[in-house]
Design a protein around this motif. Structure first.
Motif, PDB file in Angstrom:
ATOM      1  N   ARG A  46      -2.451   8.830  -3.181  1.00 57.84           N
ATOM      2  CA  ARG A  46      -1.080   8.322  -3.278  1.00 57.84           C
ATOM      3  C   ARG A  46      -0.776   7.350  -2.148  1.00 57.84           C
ATOM      4  NH1 ARG A  46       2.252   6.718  -6.817  1.00 57.84           N
ATOM      5  NH2 ARG A  46       4.436   6.898  -6.253  1.00 57.84           N
ATOM      6  N   ASP A  47      -1.186   7.717  -0.929  1.00 56.93           N
ATOM      7  CA  ASP A  47      -0.962   6.840   0.216  1.00 56.93           C
ATOM      8  C   ASP A  47      -1.685   5.508   0.042  1.00 56.93           C
ATOM      9  OD1 ASP A  47      -1.038   9.533   2.699  1.00 56.93           O
ATOM     10  OD2 ASP A  47       0.565   8.812   1.369  1.00 56.93           O
ATOM     11  N   ALA A  48      -2.948   5.591  -0.410  1.00 61.46           N
ATOM     12  CA  ALA A  48      -3.725   4.362  -0.598  1.00 61.46           C
ATOM     13  C   ALA A  48      -3.132   3.491  -1.692  1.00 61.46           C
ATOM     14  CB  ALA A  48      -5.176   4.712  -0.931  1.00 61.46           C
ATOM     15  N   TRP A  49      -2.696   4.153  -2.776  1.00 60.41           N
ATOM     16  CA  TRP A  49      -2.138   3.395  -3.895  1.00 60.41           C
ATOM     17  C   TRP A  49      -0.845   2.682  -3.493  1.00 60.41           C
ATOM     18  CZ3 TRP A  49      -4.471   2.040  -8.181  1.00 60.41           C
ATOM     19  CH2 TRP A  49      -3.718   1.555  -9.240  1.00 60.41           C
ATOM     20  N   LEU A  50       0.007   3.388  -2.772  1.00 57.55           N
ATOM     21  CA  LEU A  50       1.270   2.794  -2.337  1.00 57.55           C
ATOM     22  C   LEU A  50       1.031   1.628  -1.384  1.00 57.55           C
ATOM     23  CD1 LEU A  50       3.405   6.017  -1.740  1.00 57.55           C
ATOM     24  CD2 LEU A  50       3.766   4.280  -3.512  1.00 57.55           C
ATOM     25  N   ALA A  51      -0.035   1.752  -0.554  1.00 54.32           N
ATOM     26  CA  ALA A  51      -0.327   0.700   0.409  1.00 54.32           C
ATOM     27  C   ALA A  51      -0.887  -0.552  -0.241  1.00 54.32           C
ATOM     28  CB  ALA A  51      -1.313   1.213   1.452  1.00 54.32           C
ATOM     29  N   ASN A  52      -1.461  -0.417  -1.454  1.00 52.31           N
ATOM     30  CA  ASN A  52      -2.161  -1.544  -2.072  1.00 52.31           C
ATOM     31  C   ASN A  52      -1.473  -2.117  -3.311  1.00 52.31           C
ATOM     32  OD1 ASN A  52      -4.800  -1.871  -0.538  1.00 52.31           O
ATOM     33  ND2 ASN A  52      -4.802   0.305  -0.931  1.00 52.31           N
ATOM     34  N   ARG A  53      -0.315  -1.643  -3.662  1.00 54.41           N
ATOM     35  CA  ARG A  53       0.359  -2.182  -4.844  1.00 54.41           C
ATOM     36  C   ARG A  53       1.685  -2.814  -4.460  1.00 54.41           C
ATOM     37  NH1 ARG A  53       3.137   2.846  -8.098  1.00 54.41           N
ATOM     38  NH2 ARG A  53       4.593   3.402  -6.453  1.00 54.41           N
ATOM     39  N   THR A  54       2.236  -3.560  -5.340  1.00 52.47           N
ATOM     40  CA  THR A  54       3.523  -4.209  -5.095  1.00 52.47           C
ATOM     41  C   THR A  54       4.631  -3.254  -5.524  1.00 52.47           C
ATOM     42  OG1 THR A  54       3.326  -5.264  -7.253  1.00 52.47           O
ATOM     43  CG2 THR A  54       2.626  -6.550  -5.361  1.00 52.47           C
ATOM     44  N   THR A  55       5.023  -2.394  -4.581  1.00 52.30           N
ATOM     45  CA  THR A  55       5.966  -1.327  -4.876  1.00 52.30           C
ATOM     46  C   THR A  55       7.302  -1.865  -5.388  1.00 52.30           C
ATOM     47  OG1 THR A  55       4.948  -0.062  -3.091  1.00 52.30           O
ATOM     48  CG2 THR A  55       7.057   0.731  -3.921  1.00 52.30           C
ATOM     49  N   ALA A  56       7.784  -2.919  -4.784  1.00 57.04           N
ATOM     50  CA  ALA A  56       9.093  -3.449  -5.161  1.00 57.04           C
ATOM     51  C   ALA A  56       9.109  -3.917  -6.613  1.00 57.04           C
ATOM     52  CB  ALA A  56       9.477  -4.600  -4.233  1.00 57.04           C
ATOM     53  N   ARG A  57       8.026  -4.558  -7.048  1.00 60.71           N
ATOM     54  CA  ARG A  57       7.990  -5.056  -8.425  1.00 60.71           C
ATOM     55  C   ARG A  57       7.961  -3.898  -9.418  1.00 60.71           C
ATOM     56  NH1 ARG A  57       3.266  -8.083  -9.614  1.00 60.71           N
ATOM     57  NH2 ARG A  57       4.317  -9.496 -11.030  1.00 60.71           N
ATOM     58  N   GLU A  58       7.139  -2.885  -9.121  1.00 58.03           N
ATOM     59  CA  GLU A  58       7.071  -1.752 -10.023  1.00 58.03           C
ATOM     60  C   GLU A  58       8.414  -1.021 -10.087  1.00 58.03           C
ATOM     61  OE1 GLU A  58       4.920   1.886  -9.025  1.00 58.03           O
ATOM     62  OE2 GLU A  58       3.900   1.688 -10.955  1.00 58.03           O
ATOM     63  N   SER A  59       9.060  -0.879  -8.939  1.00 61.27           N
ATOM     64  CA  SER A  59      10.364  -0.210  -8.904  1.00 61.27           C
ATOM     65  C   SER A  59      11.384  -0.981  -9.729  1.00 61.27           C
ATOM     66  CB  SER A  59      10.840  -0.086  -7.452  1.00 61.27           C
ATOM     67  OG  SER A  59      12.119   0.490  -7.400  1.00 61.27           O
ATOM     68  N   GLN A  60      11.331  -2.304  -9.634  1.00 61.63           N
ATOM     69  CA  GLN A  60      12.258  -3.131 -10.401  1.00 61.63           C
ATOM     70  C   GLN A  60      11.997  -3.001 -11.902  1.00 61.63           C
ATOM     71  OE1 GLN A  60      14.833  -5.708  -9.000  1.00 61.63           O
ATOM     72  NE2 GLN A  60      15.344  -4.719 -10.917  1.00 61.63           N
ATOM     73  N   VAL A  61      10.730  -3.006 -12.276  1.00 62.65           N
ATOM     74  CA  VAL A  61      10.376  -2.854 -13.682  1.00 62.65           C
ATOM     75  C   VAL A  61      10.843  -1.507 -14.211  1.00 62.65           C
ATOM     76  CG1 VAL A  61       8.408  -2.495 -15.241  1.00 62.65           C
ATOM     77  CG2 VAL A  61       8.438  -4.469 -13.712  1.00 62.65           C
ATOM     78  N   ARG A  62      10.635  -0.453 -13.433  1.00 60.34           N
ATOM     79  CA  ARG A  62      11.075   0.872 -13.872  1.00 60.34           C
ATOM     80  C   ARG A  62      12.584   0.909 -14.068  1.00 60.34           C
ATOM     81  NH1 ARG A  62       8.291   4.885 -14.910  1.00 60.34           N
ATOM     82  NH2 ARG A  62       6.127   5.152 -14.244  1.00 60.34           N
ATOM     83  N   GLY A  63      13.320   0.260 -13.166  1.00 64.41           N
ATOM     84  CA  GLY A  63      14.772   0.224 -13.303  1.00 64.41           C
ATOM     85  C   GLY A  63      15.202  -0.434 -14.601  1.00 64.41           C
TER      86      GLY A  63
END
Length: 435
Positions: free
Chosen positions: A172-189
């Motif tokens: 989970r830590d590695a995945w969060l560090a290597n993905r574009t969290t803001a974009r995914e969060s926006q898409v989920r919204g």
């Protein structure tokens, strides 16, 4: 209920759960239960699906869940048969992979650990039923053998839970560090239907929400080779589809995990799906694409995504080899709704089509001809032209199909046509029809 494990037999023998006799019986029972691992896997899998809703949210996780359960049960029986301590075991590969996938999807670690606890409970329940009926066990040995099994399984589950929980957190830590969290969060919204600031969303995503969108899912099976650069491969496939669809802008692509990506393709106002689209793509046999219908704005972004999720469900249910499937294919929108209950849909199809639903080359020809016939307004001439066959051959096949249906097409056309579409999408070739 069986007597307490601390009970004493009439001859004064105290069958405590750590005697050699108890261990010999438990090793024998473990060996006898090993061939039943697939059955026990289904039992545990079905139980978890009803108790932990997060585990069944996305169909692509179900194969890994089942493989994880099977690997754990096999390892437990192997360890008991051969007297191997937990610290000397190798964790099942599928169990580790399933923990990684949950971490990548953001599904709670509590759901992962709880699955082990509930799985242990269901496995022990099934094992107790077997032990209680074992003809080679005396009544006074049943509680001792079962208690020893509880100890062995509990020790394994405790050991395994620690390992997968640690792996989950690392992944989970590695995945969060290597993905574009803001974009995914926006898409989920957007997908979840919350309030959207279109200007801010466009800035975060680099994508115009006011456009006309076609949602896409690209995926491959977790056993496919060369999955290291999954996102790169999915990006290439989605971009190729966008180019073939005449998209005027860059696509939005979000990695879900190493086997799945979500995307949205902007299409021109006049764009319509064509069945030849798949033929124009240089897809590989391992990457599959599913498309939603075209819709406009944030609501259309969301609607098309929900459609493509259902289309993917159909593809997974039918194990379709098609490189591209679309919500706009004839019959797909209807079947994608039926696919929420695949087994129920298959049962309904069999009830409508009768013997015509059975798997054979002749039946496949009759179903295909009948469906084409209905799509061409029951015109023998138009159907013959579409299938490049003689009109009399079409008439013969249609008559044969009607005879197998036991009814005329006009008496139940809607159900027959829907059942034919459903059969073509969600039945697996070679699958046996239940008695």
């Amino acid at each position: 209920m069986a007597p307490s494990p601390s009970g004493t037999s009439d001859d004064g023998h105290d069958p405590t759960h750590d005697t050699a006799e108890v261990m010999e019986h438990l090793a024998r029972i473990s060996a006898e239960l090993s061939p039943r691992v697939p059955e026990l896997t289904r039992t545990v899998n079905d139980y978890l699906a009803t108790r932990i809703t997060e585990l069944g949210e996305e169909p692509t996780l179900l194969d890994l869940l089942s493989a994880s359960i099977e690997g754990n049960i096999e390892t437990i029986f192997h360890a008991i048969r051969h007297g191997i301590a937990s610290d000397n075991l190798e964790p099942p590969v599928a169990a580790y992979e399933y923990a990684r996938r949950l971490a990548q999807r953001g599904i709670s670690v509590n759901a992962l650990v709880r699955a082990y606890r509930l799985g242990q409970q269901r496995l022990l329940q099934a094992a107790y039923d077997y032990i209680a009926e074992d003809a080679e066990l005396s009544v006074d040995l049943v509680p001792a053998v079962f208690q020893r099994l509880v100890d062995e399984v509990s020790e394994y589950i405790d050991w395994m839970s620690e390992k997968v929980a640690l792996l989950y957190q690392q992944e989970r830590d590695a995945w969060l560090a290597n993905r574009t969290t803001a974009r995914e969060s926006q898409v989920r919204g957007i997908i979840e239907g919350g309030h959207i600031d279109a200007t801010a969303a466009a800035a975060t995503l680099g994508y115009n929400l006011a456009a006309r969108h076609v949602a896409v899912i690209a995926w491959t099976h977790h056993s496919a080779p060369d999955t290291v650069d999954g996102l790169g491969r999915f990006t290439s496939a989605i971009n190729a589809a966008a180019a073939a669809m005449g998209s005027p802008r860059s696509s939005l692509i979000i990695s879900r995990d190493q086997d799945t990506a979500w995307g949205w393709i902007s299409v021109p106002e006049g764009w319509e799906y064509e069945e030849s689209l798949g033929d124009r793509l240089n897809a590989t046999e391992f990457v599959h694409l599913a498309l939603g219908s075209a819709h406009t704005g944030a609501a259309g972004f969301r609607l098309s995504h929900h459609e493509v999720m259902r289309v993917q469900n159909v593809c997974l249910a039918g194990r379709t080899p098609a490189a591209l499937s679309s919500h706009d294919e004839p019959g797909m929108a209807l079947v994608s709704l039926l696919a929420n209950d695949v087994e129920g849909a298959r049962s309904w199809v069999r009830s409508v089509l009768g013997p015509l639903a059975e798997d054979s080359e002749a039946n496949a020809r009759h179903r295909s001809t009948l469906l084409t016939f209905l799509r061409h307004d029951r015109s023998y001439t138009a159907t013959a032209a579409a299938m490049t066959m003689h009109k009399n051959s079409i008439r013969y096949r249609v008559e044969m199909a009607e005879a197998m249906l036991g009814m005329e097409l006009s008496s139940n056309r809607l159900n027959i046509e829907a059942a034919l579409y459903a059969h073509s999408f969600i039945f697996v070739p070679g699958e046996q029809t239940p008695d």
